[in-house]
Design a protein around this motif. Structure first.
Motif, PDB file in Angstrom:
ATOM      1  N   GLY A  86       0.812  -1.201   0.000  1.00 44.54           N
ATOM      2  CA  GLY A  86       0.000   0.000   0.000  1.00 44.54           C
ATOM      3  C   GLY A  86       0.852   1.261   0.000  1.00 44.54           C
ATOM      4  N   SER A  87       0.559   2.165  -0.942  1.00 47.81           N
ATOM      5  CA  SER A  87       1.273   3.442  -1.074  1.00 47.81           C
ATOM      6  C   SER A  87       2.754   3.270  -1.405  1.00 47.81           C
ATOM      7  N   ALA A  88       3.157   2.073  -1.809  1.00 50.46           N
ATOM      8  CA  ALA A  88       4.564   1.862  -2.178  1.00 50.46           C
ATOM      9  C   ALA A  88       4.879   2.568  -3.490  1.00 50.46           C
ATOM     10  N   LYS A  89       6.139   2.981  -3.624  1.00 51.90           N
ATOM     11  CA  LYS A  89       6.599   3.653  -4.850  1.00 51.90           C
ATOM     12  C   LYS A  89       7.256   2.601  -5.739  1.00 51.90           C
ATOM     13  N   LEU A  90       6.566   2.232  -6.813  1.00 55.66           N
ATOM     14  CA  LEU A  90       7.055   1.190  -7.724  1.00 55.66           C
ATOM     15  C   LEU A  90       7.284   1.756  -9.127  1.00 55.66           C
ATOM     16  N   THR A  91       7.586   3.028  -9.206  1.00 56.20           N
ATOM     17  CA  THR A  91       7.822   3.673 -10.495  1.00 56.20           C
ATOM     18  C   THR A  91       8.968   2.986 -11.235  1.00 56.20           C
ATOM     19  N   GLY A  92       8.677   2.516 -12.445  1.00 52.36           N
ATOM     20  CA  GLY A  92       9.716   1.882 -13.255  1.00 52.36           C
ATOM     21  C   GLY A  92      10.168   0.530 -12.744  1.00 52.36           C
ATOM     22  N   ALA A  93       9.465  -0.040 -11.769  1.00 49.43           N
ATOM     23  CA  ALA A  93       9.854  -1.347 -11.227  1.00 49.43           C
ATOM     24  C   ALA A  93       9.540  -2.451 -12.228  1.00 49.43           C
ATOM     25  N   ASN A  94      10.331  -3.520 -12.180  1.00 48.78           N
ATOM     26  CA  ASN A  94      10.130  -4.662 -13.072  1.00 48.78           C
ATOM     27  C   ASN A  94       9.476  -5.788 -12.272  1.00 48.78           C
TER      28      ASN A  94
ATOM     29  N   GLY B  52      -6.770  -0.866  -5.976  1.00 45.09           N
ATOM     30  CA  GLY B  52      -7.626   0.298  -5.813  1.00 45.09           C
ATOM     31  C   GLY B  52      -6.831   1.582  -5.653  1.00 45.09           C
ATOM     32  N   SER B  53      -7.179   2.584  -6.504  1.00 45.36           N
ATOM     33  CA  SER B  53      -6.559   3.911  -6.479  1.00 45.36           C
ATOM     34  C   SER B  53      -5.076   3.893  -6.844  1.00 45.36           C
ATOM     35  N   ALA B  54      -4.583   2.795  -7.405  1.00 45.11           N
ATOM     36  CA  ALA B  54      -3.181   2.739  -7.832  1.00 45.11           C
ATOM     37  C   ALA B  54      -2.982   3.552  -9.100  1.00 45.11           C
ATOM     38  N   ASN B  55      -1.753   3.980  -9.338  1.00 47.84           N
ATOM     39  CA  ASN B  55      -1.410   4.752 -10.530  1.00 47.84           C
ATOM     40  C   ASN B  55      -0.758   3.829 -11.549  1.00 47.84           C
ATOM     41  N   LEU B  56      -1.447   3.639 -12.695  1.00 53.47           N
ATOM     42  CA  LEU B  56      -0.946   2.727 -13.726  1.00 53.47           C
ATOM     43  C   LEU B  56      -0.586   3.467 -15.016  1.00 53.47           C
ATOM     44  N   ILE B  57      -0.345   4.746 -14.932  1.00 50.48           N
ATOM     45  CA  ILE B  57       0.053   5.512 -16.103  1.00 50.48           C
ATOM     46  C   ILE B  57       1.381   4.948 -16.642  1.00 50.48           C
ATOM     47  N   HIS B  58       1.419   4.670 -17.949  1.00 49.63           N
ATOM     48  CA  HIS B  58       2.602   4.114 -18.633  1.00 49.63           C
ATOM     49  C   HIS B  58       2.957   2.694 -18.156  1.00 49.63           C
ATOM     50  N   ALA B  59       2.114   2.082 -17.339  1.00 49.02           N
ATOM     51  CA  ALA B  59       2.407   0.732 -16.858  1.00 49.02           C
ATOM     52  C   ALA B  59       2.127  -0.291 -17.952  1.00 49.02           C
ATOM     53  N   ASP B  60       2.873  -1.403 -17.911  1.00 53.85           N
ATOM     54  CA  ASP B  60       2.714  -2.470 -18.912  1.00 53.85           C
ATOM     55  C   ASP B  60       2.172  -3.707 -18.214  1.00 53.85           C
TER      56      ASP B  60
ATOM     57  N   ASN C 260      -1.783  -6.379  -1.532  1.00 53.72           N
ATOM     58  CA  ASN C 260      -2.426  -5.081  -1.384  1.00 53.72           C
ATOM     59  C   ASN C 260      -1.569  -4.022  -2.056  1.00 53.72           C
ATOM     60  N   LEU C 261      -2.086  -3.453  -3.163  1.00 56.03           N
ATOM     61  CA  LEU C 261      -1.370  -2.435  -3.921  1.00 56.03           C
ATOM     62  C   LEU C 261      -2.161  -1.122  -3.971  1.00 56.03           C
ATOM     63  N   THR C 262      -3.040  -0.923  -3.004  1.00 55.09           N
ATOM     64  CA  THR C 262      -3.849   0.287  -3.006  1.00 55.09           C
ATOM     65  C   THR C 262      -2.962   1.525  -2.883  1.00 55.09           C
ATOM     66  N   TYR C 263      -3.266   2.501  -3.707  1.00 56.32           N
ATOM     67  CA  TYR C 263      -2.539   3.779  -3.744  1.00 56.32           C
ATOM     68  C   TYR C 263      -1.056   3.620  -4.127  1.00 56.32           C
ATOM     69  N   ALA C 264      -0.696   2.458  -4.610  1.00 60.14           N
ATOM     70  CA  ALA C 264       0.695   2.268  -5.042  1.00 60.14           C
ATOM     71  C   ALA C 264       0.944   3.047  -6.330  1.00 60.14           C
ATOM     72  N   ASP C 265       2.163   3.555  -6.455  1.00 61.97           N
ATOM     73  CA  ASP C 265       2.549   4.285  -7.671  1.00 61.97           C
ATOM     74  C   ASP C 265       3.300   3.323  -8.584  1.00 61.97           C
ATOM     75  N   LEU C 266       2.581   2.849  -9.625  1.00 59.90           N
ATOM     76  CA  LEU C 266       3.148   1.893 -10.572  1.00 59.90           C
ATOM     77  C   LEU C 266       3.410   2.558 -11.926  1.00 59.90           C
ATOM     78  N   THR C 267       3.657   3.855 -11.885  1.00 62.09           N
ATOM     79  CA  THR C 267       3.925   4.586 -13.119  1.00 62.09           C
ATOM     80  C   THR C 267       5.117   3.970 -13.863  1.00 62.09           C
ATOM     81  N   GLY C 268       4.885   3.554 -15.090  1.00 62.65           N
ATOM     82  CA  GLY C 268       5.960   2.987 -15.896  1.00 62.65           C
ATOM     83  C   GLY C 268       6.435   1.618 -15.441  1.00 62.65           C
ATOM     84  N   ALA C 269       5.712   0.988 -14.527  1.00 62.30           N
ATOM     85  CA  ALA C 269       6.124  -0.334 -14.037  1.00 62.30           C
ATOM     86  C   ALA C 269       5.796  -1.412 -15.079  1.00 62.30           C
ATOM     87  N   ASN C 270       6.563  -2.495 -15.054  1.00 64.41           N
ATOM     88  CA  ASN C 270       6.340  -3.609 -15.967  1.00 64.41           C
ATOM     89  C   ASN C 270       5.745  -4.770 -15.182  1.00 64.41           C
TER      90      ASN C 270
END
Length: 396
Positions: free
Chosen positions: A310-318, A355-363, A328-338
């Motif tokens: 929850g609320s973890a920063k996973l930007t660009g994570a593989n 729920g409420s996670a960020n999937l912008i640019h996510a694959d 639980n990935l609620t509010y997690a930032d998955l921007t650009g994550a694979n």
């Protein structure tokens, strides 16, 4: 009676004696004069005889008084000389004590330095048993330096323990013949460093205010389960296949750490810094990663079942092929994550929660989403979904 009272009494005695001597002298003079006068009248002696007798008596009195004064002065000088001699003796005694203290300190310091040389030899010995003994001896020496009042020297001992952990220790090439002795030595050192760091500040064996960093350490296949490593710096640590299940790593710095295949099941990694860390194939079942920094982390094939992200920063994570069942990935930032081929389906209909996670640019190509909760998920045209999957309306 004190010395001061004795001196005062002696002074009063001298004054009283002088007064008695003076009156005695006058009495002798008067008596002598009266006698001389009577004799002169009786025997018609000339007045000169009387005056001569009086003068003789007066001279005697004066001579007595002068002698008494000389004796008094001699006594005073004697007392002064005695006091000065006592003072000189006290000064000499204190100097001797100071020299003895200095000699004792130098001898003890020399002994401590000799011990360090001997312990350093043990630490580098070929025998694992001797190296292990050297670890405990070095720990005791660090405490003795602290008791001696030289915390800089204590830090030197602690630095040597940390240096030992940074010497490369490769995982066994033959799984059937691992170097268990070396593994145990390293586990012992980590245990000492972490436990001493957690002791109360007023404990003489506490290392709370010492510089302890576990960055760049090499601990492959070691067992560090349930250790309290909260807040420690493990930047760039080599922890491949390490067992740290149940460990407390809250707010720990694990930037660029190699945790490939590590067992971190149910460990506490809340708000830990795992940016660019390698967690591929790691067992992260039930791990607490709420608010953790996993930017550009490698989680390929990792098992994150029931993990709290929850609320973890996973930007660009593989997260390719990662198992996220019931995570639980609620509010997690998955921007650009694979998340390609990641499995978010859970048993018994308990699926991952995005729920409420960020999937912008996510694959999410090939990901198994099933009934994953995507309520209020943030996505856009740049988000890549599995084939034939109908994404929810975008939320922003």
């Amino acid at each position: 009676m004190s010395e001061g009272d004795t001196s005062t009494g002696s002074g009063r005695g001298l004054v009283s004696m002088r007064r008695r001597s003076t009156w005695l002298g006058l009495a002798v003079v008067v008596g002598g004069g009266a006698t001389a006068f009577g004799i002169a009248n009786g025997f018609s002696q000339p007045l000169a005889t009387f005056l001569a007798g009086a003068g003789a008596l007066t001279a005697g009195v004066l001579a007595y008084r002068n002698g008494q004064n000389s004796r008094d002065q001699a006594e005073i000088h004697h007392k002064d000389d005695t006091a000065r001699e006592r003072e000189r003796h006290q000064i000499d005694l204190e100097r001797e004590r100071e020299r003895h203290r200095d000699d004792s300190r130098r001898a003890r310091e020399s002994a401590l330095r000799d011990r360090y040389t001997a312990v350093a030899t043990q630490i580098a010995h070929e025998s694992a048993a001797i190296r292990q003994a050297g670890v405990y001896a070095l720990t005791a020496l660090a405490d003795d330096w602290h008791a001696f009042g030289e915390d800089d020297e204590r830090q030197v001992c602690i630095n040597l323990l940390q240096w030992y952990l940074r010497v490369p220790f490769l995982a066994a090439t033959d799984p059937k013949n691992p170097d268990l002795s070396e593994r145990e030595i390293r586990q012992t050192i980590v245990g000492i460093l972490t436990q001493r760091r957690r002791r109360p500040d007023n404990d003489p064996k506490s290392w709370a205010f010492t510089a302890i960093s576990l960055d760049q350490i090499s601990l492959p296949e070691c067992h560090l389960g349930n250790l309290d490593l909260a807040g420690f710096c493990l930047d760039g640590a080599y922890l491949r296949d390490v067992i740290m299940n149940g460990a407390n790593l809250d707010h720990a710095n694990l930037t660029r750490a190699n945790l490939t295949g590590a067992n971190l099941g149910h460990a506490n990694l809340g708000h830990a810094n795992l940016s660019s860390a390698n967690l591929s194939e790691a067992d992260l079942t039930g791990v607490k990663l709420g608010g953790a920094n996993l930017i550009h982390a490698n989680l390929t094939g990792a098992n994150l079942g029931s993990a709290n992200l929850g609320s973890a920063k996973l930007t660009g994570a593989n997260l390719t092929g990662a198992k996220l069942c019931s995570a639980n990935l609620t509010y997690a930032d998955l921007t650009g994550a694979n998340l390609g081929s990641a499995n978010l389906n859970g048993a018994n209909l308990i699926h991952a929660d995005l729920g409420s996670a960020n999937l912008i640019h996510a694959d999410l190509t090939g990901a198994k989403l099933g009934s994953t909760n995507l309520t209020r998920v943030v996505h856009g045209d740049s988000t890549r979904w599995p084939i034939d999957f109908v994404p929810p309306p975008p939320y922003s």
